[in-house]
Motif scaffolding. Structure first.
Motif, mmCIF file in Angstrom:
data_model
loop_
_atom_site.group_PDB
_atom_site.id
_atom_site.type_symbol
_atom_site.label_atom_id
_atom_site.label_comp_id
_atom_site.label_asym_id
_atom_site.label_seq_id
_atom_site.Cartn_x
_atom_site.Cartn_y
_atom_site.Cartn_z
ATOM 1 N N SER A 108 0.674 -1.190 -0.148
ATOM 2 C CA SER A 108 -0.091 0.048 -0.001
ATOM 3 C C SER A 108 0.976 1.456 -0.108
ATOM 4 O O SER A 108 1.838 1.277 0.895
ATOM 5 C CB SER A 108 -0.690 0.037 1.178
ATOM 6 N N GLN A 163 -18.734 -4.633 -7.290
ATOM 7 C CA GLN A 163 -18.734 -3.956 -6.096
ATOM 8 C C GLN A 163 -20.214 -3.943 -5.590
ATOM 9 O O GLN A 163 -21.106 -3.600 -6.263
ATOM 10 C CB GLN A 163 -18.310 -2.472 -6.246
ATOM 11 N N ARG A 185 -11.522 -1.727 4.963
ATOM 12 C CA ARG A 185 -12.065 -2.002 3.528
ATOM 13 C C ARG A 185 -10.911 -2.327 2.473
ATOM 14 O O ARG A 185 -9.880 -1.638 2.939
ATOM 15 C CB ARG A 185 -13.139 -1.241 3.063
ATOM 16 N N LYS A 207 -5.840 -0.372 0.649
ATOM 17 C CA LYS A 207 -6.660 -0.109 1.666
ATOM 18 C C LYS A 207 -7.603 0.916 1.582
ATOM 19 O O LYS A 207 -7.476 1.930 0.898
ATOM 20 C CB LYS A 207 -6.074 0.366 2.941
HETATM 21 C C1 BT5 Z 1 -11.603 4.664 -0.031
HETATM 22 O O1 BT5 Z 1 -12.212 4.116 1.220
HETATM 23 O O2 BT5 Z 1 -12.095 5.013 -0.843
HETATM 24 C C2 BT5 Z 1 -10.281 4.922 0.132
HETATM 25 C C3 BT5 Z 1 -9.507 4.560 -0.882
HETATM 26 C C4 BT5 Z 1 -7.872 4.686 -0.737
HETATM 27 C C5 BT5 Z 1 -7.188 4.085 -1.804
HETATM 28 C C6 BT5 Z 1 -5.767 4.735 -1.702
HETATM 29 S S1 BT5 Z 1 -4.856 4.294 -3.232
HETATM 30 C C7 BT5 Z 1 -3.391 4.801 -2.593
HETATM 31 C C8 BT5 Z 1 -3.470 4.703 -1.106
HETATM 32 N N1 BT5 Z 1 -2.902 3.514 -0.743
HETATM 33 C C9 BT5 Z 1 -3.896 2.784 -0.100
HETATM 34 O O3 BT5 Z 1 -3.762 1.435 0.283
HETATM 35 N N2 BT5 Z 1 -5.122 3.230 -0.019
HETATM 36 C C10 BT5 Z 1 -4.942 4.622 -0.587
HETATM 37 P P1 BT5 Z 1 -13.679 3.571 1.360
HETATM 38 O O4 BT5 Z 1 -14.639 4.937 1.327
HETATM 39 O O5 BT5 Z 1 -13.669 2.717 2.493
HETATM 40 O O6 BT5 Z 1 -14.035 2.780 -0.030
HETATM 41 C C11 BT5 Z 1 -13.718 1.502 -0.144
HETATM 42 C C12 BT5 Z 1 -14.963 0.777 -1.026
HETATM 43 O O7 BT5 Z 1 -14.871 1.425 -2.252
HETATM 44 C C13 BT5 Z 1 -14.852 -0.712 -1.155
HETATM 45 O O8 BT5 Z 1 -15.495 -1.428 -0.026
HETATM 46 C C14 BT5 Z 1 -15.438 -0.872 -2.585
HETATM 47 O O9 BT5 Z 1 -16.945 -0.994 -2.323
HETATM 48 C C15 BT5 Z 1 -15.043 0.470 -3.243
HETATM 49 N N3 BT5 Z 1 -13.861 0.116 -4.220
HETATM 50 C C16 BT5 Z 1 -12.899 -0.781 -3.816
HETATM 51 N N4 BT5 Z 1 -12.012 -0.514 -4.751
HETATM 52 C C17 BT5 Z 1 -12.488 0.362 -5.589
HETATM 53 C C18 BT5 Z 1 -11.835 1.018 -6.769
HETATM 54 N N5 BT5 Z 1 -10.720 0.760 -7.557
HETATM 55 N N6 BT5 Z 1 -12.582 1.894 -7.366
HETATM 56 C C19 BT5 Z 1 -13.805 2.203 -6.774
HETATM 57 N N7 BT5 Z 1 -14.501 1.603 -5.973
HETATM 58 C C20 BT5 Z 1 -13.714 0.832 -5.276
#
Ligand code: BT5
Length: 224
Positions: A14, A125, A42, A37
């Motif tokens: 990550s 999703q 999630r 993450k």
């Molecule tokens: C987020 O969490 O939206 C925060 C995501 C942050 C990602 C970045 S990438 C760079 C950095 N390194 C990391 O490890 N993380 C950060 P949340 O609001 O909890 O939304 C997560 C939810 O979004 C998941 O449970 C899915 O339903 C959905 N999801 C997962 N992957 C996705 C994607 N690639 N595009 C759109 N939705 C996604």
């Protein structure tokens, strides 16, 4: 303007974890993540070709404001696609999630992690519909996207430092979805329903219920 020293990685678990190893004003970009993450444990689906960016700042006293600043910076960067922001910091195009932001803190630092789907989005999703830049005929190299986001972020941080949260809030509200609408807010132990009235001066969501007003600082919102 702030300047970030950028580190490029082919792969990591990550970028937020990698960023934790650096002092403030560093940024990490990876081509893929093996354990991306989201919030609350999630998962963030991390396909190669997408953007995974994390940057470090000195720990501010009001870290939560930075999630609005980061969402604003991403929305401004994707301005040509008429993005909207879903409280607090999901960026949507055509009502589908294209970007997620994860803030983490350590003793001395704030880490802002930003994921943007460029080439590929998750297809299955449950929580949200998703999209990527390619679906909108708008592919941009991850590096270029990262530079623009960092520029906009730096500009908005300066603005915040000079003018306070009201200057950020005003712009954030221009991108916000669902204001004035009936929403459900999923909290860890309950789900609330009400009208999304706006933000208070700390960024808390103002939820108007029949007889009360609730101020929500963290949760997931859904349109009803
Ligand atoms: C987020 O969490 O939206 C925060 C995501 C942050 C990602 C970045 S990438 C760079 C950095 N390194 C990391 O490890 N993380 C950060 P949340 O609001 O909890 O939304 C997560 C939810 O979004 C998941 O449970 C899915 O339903 C959905 N999801 C997962 N992957 C996705 C994607 N690639 N595009 C759109 N939705 C996604």
């Amino acid at each position: 303007m702030l300047k970030f020293e950028i580190h490029h990685l082919k792969q990591c678990s990550s970028t937020n974890e990698e960023a934790k190893k650096w002092p403030p004003y560093h940024a990490v970009i990876a081509e893929t993540q093996t354990a991306g993450k989201g919030r609350n444990g999630r998962k963030w689906e991390s396909f190669s070709g997408n953007l995974f960016l994390s940057l470090t700042l000195p720990l501010p006293s009001n870290a939560s404001v930075y999630s609005f600043i980061a969402a604003l910076a991403v929305a401004e960067t994707l301005g040509f696609l008429s993005p909207r922001i879903k409280w607090p910091n999901d960026v949507l195009i055509d009502n589908k999630k294209i970007s997620g932001i994860l803030l983490e803190t350590t003793d001395q630092k704030l880490i802002i992690g930003i994921g943007v789907n460029i080439e590929k989005k998750p297809e299955t999703q449950v929580l949200y519909q998703t999209t990527c830049l390619k679906d909108h005929n708008a592919t941009l190299p991850a590096e270029e996207l990262a530079n623009k986001i960092l520029q906009n972020l730096s500009f908005e941080i300066n603005l915040f430092e000079q003018k306070g949260f009201s200057a950020i809030k005003r712009q954030w509200l221009e991108y916000a979805t669902s204001i004035g609408s009936r929403i459900k807010v999923h909290l860890p132990k309950e789900t609330l329903e009400g009208i999304f009235e706006g933000l208070d001066d700390t960024g808390a969501l103002i939820l108007k219920q029949d007889t009360t007003i609730k101020y929500i600082t963290a949760g997931d919102i859904f349109m009803i």
